[in-house]
Scaffold this motif. Structure first.
Motif, PDB file in Angstrom:
ATOM      1  N   LEU A  68       3.966   4.065  20.061  1.00 19.21           N
ATOM      2  CA  LEU A  68       3.600   5.348  20.656  1.00 19.21           C
ATOM      3  C   LEU A  68       2.124   5.655  20.423  1.00 19.21           C
ATOM      4  O   LEU A  68       1.419   6.127  21.319  1.00 19.21           O
ATOM      5  N   CYS A  69       1.632   5.384  19.221  1.00 17.34           N
ATOM      6  CA  CYS A  69       0.222   5.637  18.912  1.00 17.34           C
ATOM      7  C   CYS A  69      -0.702   4.729  19.721  1.00 17.34           C
ATOM      8  O   CYS A  69      -1.759   5.160  20.203  1.00 17.34           O
ATOM      9  N   ARG A  70      -0.299   3.475  19.868  1.00 14.48           N
ATOM     10  CA  ARG A  70      -1.125   2.569  20.679  1.00 14.48           C
ATOM     11  C   ARG A  70      -1.214   3.046  22.123  1.00 14.48           C
ATOM     12  O   ARG A  70      -2.279   3.008  22.736  1.00 14.48           O
ATOM     13  N   ALA A  71      -0.082   3.515  22.654  1.00 17.24           N
ATOM     14  CA  ALA A  71      -0.081   3.995  24.034  1.00 17.24           C
ATOM     15  C   ALA A  71      -0.964   5.226  24.197  1.00 17.24           C
ATOM     16  O   ALA A  71      -1.585   5.426  25.243  1.00 17.24           O
ATOM     17  N   ALA A  72      -1.037   6.048  23.148  1.00 17.42           N
ATOM     18  CA  ALA A  72      -1.860   7.260  23.178  1.00 17.42           C
ATOM     19  C   ALA A  72      -3.282   7.026  22.697  1.00 17.42           C
ATOM     20  O   ALA A  72      -4.080   7.967  22.647  1.00 17.42           O
ATOM     21  N   LYS A  73      -3.605   5.776  22.308  1.00 21.04           N
ATOM     22  CA  LYS A  73      -4.928   5.410  21.784  1.00 21.04           C
ATOM     23  C   LYS A  73      -5.271   6.250  20.547  1.00 21.04           C
ATOM     24  O   LYS A  73      -6.360   6.804  20.418  1.00 21.04           O
ATOM     25  N   VAL A  74      -4.297   6.310  19.641  1.00 22.53           N
ATOM     26  CA  VAL A  74      -4.432   7.069  18.397  1.00 22.53           C
ATOM     27  C   VAL A  74      -4.184   6.125  17.226  1.00 22.53           C
ATOM     28  O   VAL A  74      -3.247   5.315  17.263  1.00 22.53           O
ATOM     29  N   GLU A  75      -5.025   6.197  16.199  1.00 25.32           N
ATOM     30  CA  GLU A  75      -4.825   5.366  15.012  1.00 25.32           C
ATOM     31  C   GLU A  75      -3.591   5.851  14.239  1.00 25.32           C
ATOM     32  O   GLU A  75      -3.305   7.051  14.207  1.00 25.32           O
ATOM     33  N   LEU A  76      -2.889   4.920  13.601  1.00 26.42           N
ATOM     34  CA  LEU A  76      -1.737   5.256  12.772  1.00 26.42           C
ATOM     35  C   LEU A  76      -2.058   4.951  11.317  1.00 26.42           C
ATOM     36  O   LEU A  76      -2.435   3.824  10.980  1.00 26.42           O
ATOM     37  N   ILE A  77      -1.909   5.963  10.466  1.00 27.93           N
ATOM     38  CA  ILE A  77      -2.100   5.813   9.021  1.00 27.93           C
ATOM     39  C   ILE A  77      -0.758   6.103   8.353  1.00 27.93           C
ATOM     40  O   ILE A  77      -0.197   7.185   8.528  1.00 27.93           O
ATOM     41  N   ILE A  78      -0.226   5.141   7.618  1.00 25.47           N
ATOM     42  CA  ILE A  78       1.073   5.308   6.977  1.00 25.47           C
ATOM     43  C   ILE A  78       0.855   5.578   5.489  1.00 25.47           C
ATOM     44  O   ILE A  78       0.475   4.687   4.725  1.00 25.47           O
ATOM     45  N   ALA A  79       1.077   6.812   5.092  1.00 24.71           N
ATOM     46  CA  ALA A  79       0.924   7.221   3.701  1.00 24.71           C
ATOM     47  C   ALA A  79       1.438   8.653   3.557  1.00 24.71           C
ATOM     48  O   ALA A  79       1.189   9.482   4.438  1.00 24.71           O
ATOM     49  N   PRO A  80       2.154   8.959   2.473  1.00 24.75           N
ATOM     50  CA  PRO A  80       2.614  10.343   2.256  1.00 24.75           C
ATOM     51  C   PRO A  80       1.479  11.234   1.771  1.00 24.75           C
ATOM     52  O   PRO A  80       0.598  10.800   1.024  1.00 24.75           O
ATOM     53  N   VAL A  81       1.513  12.502   2.192  1.00 23.98           N
ATOM     54  CA  VAL A  81       0.490  13.467   1.790  1.00 23.98           C
ATOM     55  C   VAL A  81       0.681  13.846   0.326  1.00 23.98           C
ATOM     56  O   VAL A  81       1.792  14.107  -0.126  1.00 23.98           O
ATOM     57  N   GLU A  82      -0.427  13.889  -0.390  1.00 24.10           N
ATOM     58  CA  GLU A  82      -0.417  14.329  -1.784  1.00 24.10           C
ATOM     59  C   GLU A  82      -0.954  15.753  -1.899  1.00 24.10           C
ATOM     60  O   GLU A  82      -0.426  16.573  -2.638  1.00 24.10           O
ATOM     61  N   SER A  83      -2.048  16.035  -1.172  1.00 26.64           N
ATOM     62  CA  SER A  83      -2.644  17.377  -1.237  1.00 26.64           C
ATOM     63  C   SER A  83      -3.484  17.614   0.003  1.00 26.64           C
ATOM     64  O   SER A  83      -3.869  16.667   0.707  1.00 26.64           O
ATOM     65  N   LEU A  84      -3.758  18.896   0.241  1.00 27.73           N
ATOM     66  CA  LEU A  84      -4.562  19.306   1.392  1.00 27.73           C
ATOM     67  C   LEU A  84      -5.550  20.356   0.947  1.00 27.73           C
ATOM     68  O   LEU A  84      -5.195  21.293   0.230  1.00 27.73           O
TER      69      LEU A  84
END
Length: 357
Positions: A68-84
């Motif tokens: 889906l990301c490739r079709a939308a030309k969006v990078e995919l980062i796989i990692a859980p959020v720790e803080s914002l």
């Protein structure tokens, strides 16, 4: 590679899936864009009861994010959020990496409320995150034992009906009335199905705490066992409260009708992690927010005016009954049967098919 983006989509919830699909099929906004997700797939929550009942396979309920990301030309980062950090427009993930962006969009869902617990005799299993839940459920199914479910909403009812035949005994505890807020006829139909499946239902029985292997409602012990399934309502992720964003009393991000944070307009929040009058914590609302979010993210990146999201007044509810059927709630009317189960399957499979492109 630089870790700064024009737009960072945080979380692969229903709304963000809709955004990516729209960009893949219509037009992607300018700039460098990435999706940050804790895993390589997005689970569709509406099919979880069917999965537990043995009517779906795990792969039937997932959307592969890379395609889906490739079709939308969006990078995919796989990692859980720790803080914002809202002030720095920066997110830190579990492996220590940090990512920043001019615009952020949150669609991270929510956790499950958990009662206070003393002792470790009772095992707790929350229905979210789905990966953790399914692993825990497989362990429990290796040696079934009596079980209780905590929750009185649609998810708790669907789960109870899906697993009633897979455990020796099952009890369902809800703080108020079962399916409160939905049509009274739907509640009666659900109670009938639960009775047929020999599920013990305790309404108006809020669970205050757990002491070893016993559930307490106030000072009264109400159930004894070693396994408790939690489907008791949304709990905001703790890192949201420490992000510097304006949140409501429960820790959900306060957003304007444009889906922007009131305190940080360069950040959008949708779905269960957001607090907006009229929008309930339900996947139905997150799906409907998707087109407005896609429009507003594109407008923000182009410096154009945004538009407002208006929550729908009436929503269709279809609750799986675990036997291939479903219960319907629509505009004060209720119904049930195999026809509605086939309709629900058609809608659920359609959602997965649309986002697999």
């Amino acid at each position: 590679m630089s870790t700064h983006y024009d737009l960072l989509l945080i979380g692969a919830g229903h709304a963000h899936l809709g955004v990516l699909r729209r960009w893949a099929l219509v037009e992607r906004p300018p700039g460098r864009i990435a999706l940050l997700s804790p895993g390589p797939v997005a689970w569709y929550s509406g099919m979880l009861p069917g999965l537990l009942a043995g009517r779906h396979r795990a792969e039937d309920c997932q959307v592969e994010l890379l395609a889906l990301c490739r079709a939308a030309k969006v990078e995919l980062i796989i990692a859980p959020v720790e803080s914002l950090s809202a002030a720095q427009q920066q997110v830190q993930v579990a492996d220590g990496r940090t990512f920043s962006a001019r615009w952020l969009s949150l669609n991270v869902g929510a956790g499950i409320r958990t009662p206070a617990q003393q002792g470790s005799a009772m095992q707790l299993l929350a229905v979210k995150p789905f990966d953790d839940f399914l692993q825990g459920w497989q362990r429990w199914q290796a040696q079934p034992e009596p079980m209780a479910i905590l929750g009185g909403g649609a998810a708790a009812v669907e789960l109870a009906l899906a697993v009633a035949d897979k455990v020796p005994q099952l009890a369902l505890f809800c703080a108020g009335h079962l399916l409160d807020g939905l049509t009274p006829g739907l509640r009666l139909r659900a109670l009938g199905h639960l009775r047929q499946r020999r599920v013990q239902v305790r309404e108006d029985c809020p669970i205050s705490h757990i002491n070893d292997d016993c559930l307490f409602s106030g000072t009264e012990p109400v159930w004894r066992g070693t396994r408790l399934l939690l489907a008791s309502g949304a709990a905001a992720w703790p890192w949201l409260a420490h992000s510097g964003l304006g949140c409501d009393e429960q820790g959900f991000v306060l957003v304007a009708p444009t889906l922007q944070s009131y305190t940080q307009p360069s950040l959008f929040a949708v779905g269960d992690c957001a607090s907006l009058p009229g929008a309930r914590k339900s996947g139905v609302y997150a799906v409907r927010q998707g087109p407005v979010l896609a429009f507003n993210l594109q407008a923000a990146l182009r410096g154009q005016p945004l538009k407002a999201y208006r929550p729908q007044r009436h929503t269709l509810a279809l609750l799986a009954t675990g036997d291939g059927g479903a219960l319907l709630d629509w505009h004060g009317h209720s119904a049930g049967g195999q026809f509605y189960g086939r309709w629900k399957d058609f809608l659920d499979r359609g959602f997965i098919r649309r986002h697999r492109l």
